[in-house]
Design an enzyme around this catalytic site. Structure first.
Site, PDB file in Angstrom:
ATOM      1  N   ARG A 273      -0.367 -30.766  10.310  1.00 23.18           N
ATOM      2  CA  ARG A 273      -0.870 -29.450  10.743  1.00 23.18           C
ATOM      3  C   ARG A 273      -1.302 -28.619   9.538  1.00 23.18           C
ATOM      4  O   ARG A 273      -2.312 -27.911   9.591  1.00 23.18           O
ATOM      5  CB  ARG A 273       0.212 -28.742  11.554  1.00 23.18           C
ATOM      6  CG  ARG A 273       0.515 -29.517  12.835  1.00 23.18           C
ATOM      7  CD  ARG A 273       1.854 -29.245  13.438  1.00 23.18           C
ATOM      8  NE  ARG A 273       2.098 -30.173  14.537  1.00 23.18           N
ATOM      9  CZ  ARG A 273       3.273 -30.347  15.125  1.00 23.18           C
ATOM     10  NH1 ARG A 273       4.324 -29.658  14.721  1.00 23.18           N
ATOM     11  NH2 ARG A 273       3.391 -31.201  16.106  1.00 23.18           N
TER      12      ARG A 273
ATOM     13  N   ASP B  98       0.868  -1.177   0.000  1.00 19.85           N
ATOM     14  CA  ASP B  98       0.000   0.000   0.000  1.00 19.85           C
ATOM     15  C   ASP B  98       0.907   1.230   0.000  1.00 19.85           C
ATOM     16  O   ASP B  98       2.135   1.121  -0.166  1.00 19.85           O
ATOM     17  CB  ASP B  98      -1.008  -0.034   1.166  1.00 19.85           C
ATOM     18  CG  ASP B  98      -0.378   0.233   2.519  1.00 19.85           C
ATOM     19  OD1 ASP B  98       0.870   0.370   2.603  1.00 19.85           O
ATOM     20  OD2 ASP B  98      -1.131   0.324   3.507  1.00 19.85           O
ATOM     21  N   HIS B  99       0.306   2.399   0.180  1.00 17.43           N
ATOM     22  CA  HIS B  99       1.087   3.645   0.121  1.00 17.43           C
ATOM     23  C   HIS B  99       2.225   3.675   1.145  1.00 17.43           C
ATOM     24  O   HIS B  99       3.305   4.184   0.853  1.00 17.43           O
ATOM     25  CB  HIS B  99       0.164   4.852   0.331  1.00 17.43           C
ATOM     26  CG  HIS B  99      -0.702   4.732   1.545  1.00 17.43           C
ATOM     27  ND1 HIS B  99      -1.791   3.888   1.579  1.00 17.43           N
ATOM     28  CD2 HIS B  99      -0.613   5.314   2.760  1.00 17.43           C
ATOM     29  CE1 HIS B  99      -2.354   3.980   2.777  1.00 17.43           C
ATOM     30  NE2 HIS B  99      -1.664   4.828   3.514  1.00 17.43           N
TER      31      HIS B  99
ATOM     32  N   HIS C  18       4.902 -31.618  10.376  1.00 19.17           N
ATOM     33  CA  HIS C  18       4.162 -30.394  10.031  1.00 19.17           C
ATOM     34  C   HIS C  18       3.112 -30.629   8.949  1.00 19.17           C
ATOM     35  O   HIS C  18       2.186 -29.832   8.819  1.00 19.17           O
ATOM     36  CB  HIS C  18       5.145 -29.305   9.600  1.00 19.17           C
ATOM     37  CG  HIS C  18       6.176 -29.033  10.648  1.00 19.17           C
ATOM     38  ND1 HIS C  18       5.872 -28.463  11.860  1.00 19.17           N
ATOM     39  CD2 HIS C  18       7.501 -29.319  10.681  1.00 19.17           C
ATOM     40  CE1 HIS C  18       6.958 -28.383  12.598  1.00 19.17           C
ATOM     41  NE2 HIS C  18       7.968 -28.899  11.911  1.00 19.17           N
TER      42      HIS C  18
ATOM     43  N   ARG D 256       6.958   0.493   8.244  1.00 17.84           N
ATOM     44  CA  ARG D 256       7.155   1.451   9.338  1.00 17.84           C
ATOM     45  C   ARG D 256       7.746   0.774  10.569  1.00 17.84           C
ATOM     46  O   ARG D 256       7.864   1.386  11.622  1.00 17.84           O
ATOM     47  CB  ARG D 256       5.819   2.117   9.681  1.00 17.84           C
ATOM     48  CG  ARG D 256       5.298   3.006   8.555  1.00 17.84           C
ATOM     49  CD  ARG D 256       3.902   3.534   8.843  1.00 17.84           C
ATOM     50  NE  ARG D 256       3.467   4.446   7.781  1.00 17.84           N
ATOM     51  CZ  ARG D 256       2.191   4.737   7.536  1.00 17.84           C
ATOM     52  NH1 ARG D 256       1.223   4.198   8.261  1.00 17.84           N
ATOM     53  NH2 ARG D 256       1.875   5.575   6.571  1.00 17.84           N
TER      54      ARG D 256
ATOM     55  N   GLY E 105      -2.173  -5.429   8.489  1.00 17.61           N
ATOM     56  CA  GLY E 105      -3.349  -5.417   7.613  1.00 17.61           C
ATOM     57  C   GLY E 105      -3.168  -6.347   6.436  1.00 17.61           C
ATOM     58  O   GLY E 105      -4.090  -7.102   6.073  1.00 17.61           O
TER      59      GLY E 105
ATOM     60  N   CYS F 161       2.856  -3.307   4.033  1.00 17.74           N
ATOM     61  CA  CYS F 161       2.080  -2.123   4.413  1.00 17.74           C
ATOM     62  C   CYS F 161       2.822  -1.455   5.570  1.00 17.74           C
ATOM     63  O   CYS F 161       4.003  -1.752   5.785  1.00 17.74           O
ATOM     64  CB  CYS F 161       0.626  -2.478   4.748  1.00 17.74           C
ATOM     65  SG  CYS F 161       0.395  -3.562   6.162  1.00 17.74           S
ATOM     66  N   GLY F 162       2.186  -0.559   6.278  1.00 13.37           N
ATOM     67  CA  GLY F 162       2.901   0.143   7.340  1.00 13.37           C
ATOM     68  C   GLY F 162       3.413  -0.800   8.415  1.00 13.37           C
ATOM     69  O   GLY F 162       4.586  -0.778   8.787  1.00 13.37           O
ATOM     70  N   THR F 163       2.518  -1.636   8.916  1.00 11.70           N
ATOM     71  CA  THR F 163       2.885  -2.588   9.966  1.00 11.70           C
ATOM     72  C   THR F 163       3.067  -4.009   9.454  1.00 11.70           C
ATOM     73  O   THR F 163       3.630  -4.846  10.169  1.00 11.70           O
ATOM     74  CB  THR F 163       1.764  -2.642  11.022  1.00 11.70           C
ATOM     75  OG1 THR F 163       0.552  -3.026  10.339  1.00 11.70           O
ATOM     76  CG2 THR F 163       1.578  -1.297  11.711  1.00 11.70           C
TER      77      THR F 163
ATOM     78  N   HIS G 206       8.350 -24.604   9.237  1.00 12.77           N
ATOM     79  CA  HIS G 206       7.229 -25.265   9.924  1.00 12.77           C
ATOM     80  C   HIS G 206       5.860 -25.007   9.292  1.00 12.77           C
ATOM     81  O   HIS G 206       5.002 -25.872   9.345  1.00 12.77           O
ATOM     82  CB  HIS G 206       7.180 -24.808  11.389  1.00 12.77           C
ATOM     83  CG  HIS G 206       8.271 -25.407  12.215  1.00 12.77           C
ATOM     84  ND1 HIS G 206       8.280 -25.343  13.593  1.00 12.77           N
ATOM     85  CD2 HIS G 206       9.399 -26.088  11.863  1.00 12.77           C
ATOM     86  CE1 HIS G 206       9.372 -25.957  14.055  1.00 12.77           C
ATOM     87  NE2 HIS G 206      10.072 -26.404  13.026  1.00 12.77           N
ATOM     88  N   ASN G 207       5.653 -23.808   8.748  1.00 10.47           N
ATOM     89  CA  ASN G 207       4.309 -23.459   8.239  1.00 10.47           C
ATOM     90  C   ASN G 207       4.215 -23.507   6.720  1.00 10.47           C
ATOM     91  O   ASN G 207       3.135 -23.305   6.170  1.00 10.47           O
ATOM     92  CB  ASN G 207       3.901 -22.046   8.686  1.00 10.47           C
ATOM     93  CG  ASN G 207       4.146 -21.768  10.146  1.00 10.47           C
ATOM     94  OD1 ASN G 207       4.873 -20.836  10.515  1.00 10.47           O
ATOM     95  ND2 ASN G 207       3.560 -22.572  11.005  1.00 10.47           N
TER      96      ASN G 207
HETATM   97  C1  RB5 Z   1      -1.867   2.871   6.430  1.00  8.62           C
HETATM   98  O1  RB5 Z   1      -1.842   4.068   7.102  1.00  8.62           O
HETATM   99  C2  RB5 Z   1      -1.717   1.713   7.414  1.00  8.62           C
HETATM  100  O2  RB5 Z   1      -2.871   1.582   8.176  1.00  8.62           O
HETATM  101  C3  RB5 Z   1      -1.424   0.450   6.664  1.00  8.62           C
HETATM  102  O3  RB5 Z   1      -0.267   0.622   5.911  1.00  8.62           O
HETATM  103  C4  RB5 Z   1      -1.165  -0.805   7.494  1.00  8.62           C
HETATM  104  O4  RB5 Z   1      -0.203  -0.563   8.466  1.00  8.62           O
HETATM  105  C5  RB5 Z   1      -2.339  -1.503   8.009  1.00  8.62           C
HETATM  106  O5  RB5 Z   1      -2.230  -2.560   8.650  1.00  8.62           O
END
Ligand code: RB5
Length: 152
Positions: free
Chosen positions: A141, A13-14, A138, A114, A75, A70-72, A103-104
Site C-alpha cells: 500500500r 502557525d500562530h 502494508h 484548538r 491545513g 495549526c488550529g485544527t 499501518h501508514n
Molecule cells: C488559523 O486561523 C487557522 O485557520 C489555522 O490555524 C488552521 O486551523 C487551518 O487549518
C-alpha cells in the site's frame, strides 16, 4: 531520560505556537533532537509556509520525522501531504496516532491546538514517536502511495 537520536522537525502557525513551544520543551526533556522551524509568536502567518519547511527538512534527510501544529491540524495536513515522500497524519486520538505509525508509516504528525489539550497532544506525540511500522501487507500500500507521488 530516554536515549534517542531521533531528529524531529517541528513547526506551527500562530494558532499552534503555544502548543509547539510546550511540545518542543517536552521532547527535548526526553532527549529527542528537536529543530524548531517557527513560527515564533502569535502574529498571523500562513501555515503552508511552515509545513513546507518541515517537509523539506525530511526530504533532505535533515529530520527523521515532523510535527506540524495549526488550529485544527487540517491545513497543516493538507499542505504537508502535497510534498513528495511525506505521509502526514492528522490525529485527534490515541488509536489514530498508533495506527498511522503501524499501518501508514506516517512521517509527519499533525495536531490541532484548538482541538486538543496539551496533555493529550503529548500522549499522541509519544505514541507517534515510539510506535513502529508493521511492514508486511502494508508495504504494498505504501508502494502505491509512492506511485501516486511519482505520477503527479
Ligand atoms: C488559523 O486561523 C487557522 O485557520 C489555522 O490555524 C488552521 O486551523 C487551518 O487549518
Amino acid at each position: 531520560m530516554e536515549k534517542t537520536e531521533k531528529r524531529i522537525a517541528v513547526a506551527c502557525d500562530h494558532a499552534g505556537n503555544g502548543m509547539k513551544d510546550a511540545l518542543i520543551a517536552y521532547l527535548r526533556e526526553k532527549g529527542y533532537l528537536v529543530k524548531d522551524y517557527g513560527c515564533d509568536g502569535t502574529a498571523s502567518v500562513d501555515y503552508p509556509e511552515y509545513a513546507h519547511l518541515v517537509c523539506r527538512a525530511i526530504q533532505e534527510n535533515e529530520a527523521d520525522c515532523g510535527i506540524l501544529i495549526c488550529g485544527t491540524g487540517i491545513g497543516m495536513s493538507m499542505a504537508a501531504n502535497k510534498h513528495r515522500g511525506i505521509r502526514a497524519a492528522l490525529c485527534e486520538n490515541e488509536f489514530s496516532a498508533e495506527m498511522t505509525r503501524r499501518h501508514n508509516d506516517a512521517n509527519v504528525l499533525c495536531l490541532g491546538a484548538r482541538v486538543l489539550e496539551i496533555d493529550k497532544a503529548k500522549v499522541l506525540t509519544d505514541l507517534f514517536l515510539t510506535t513502529a511500522y508493521e511492514g508486511g501487507r502494508h508495504d504494498a500500500r505504501l508502494a502505491l502511495l509512492r506511485k501516486l507521488d511519482e505520477e503527479r
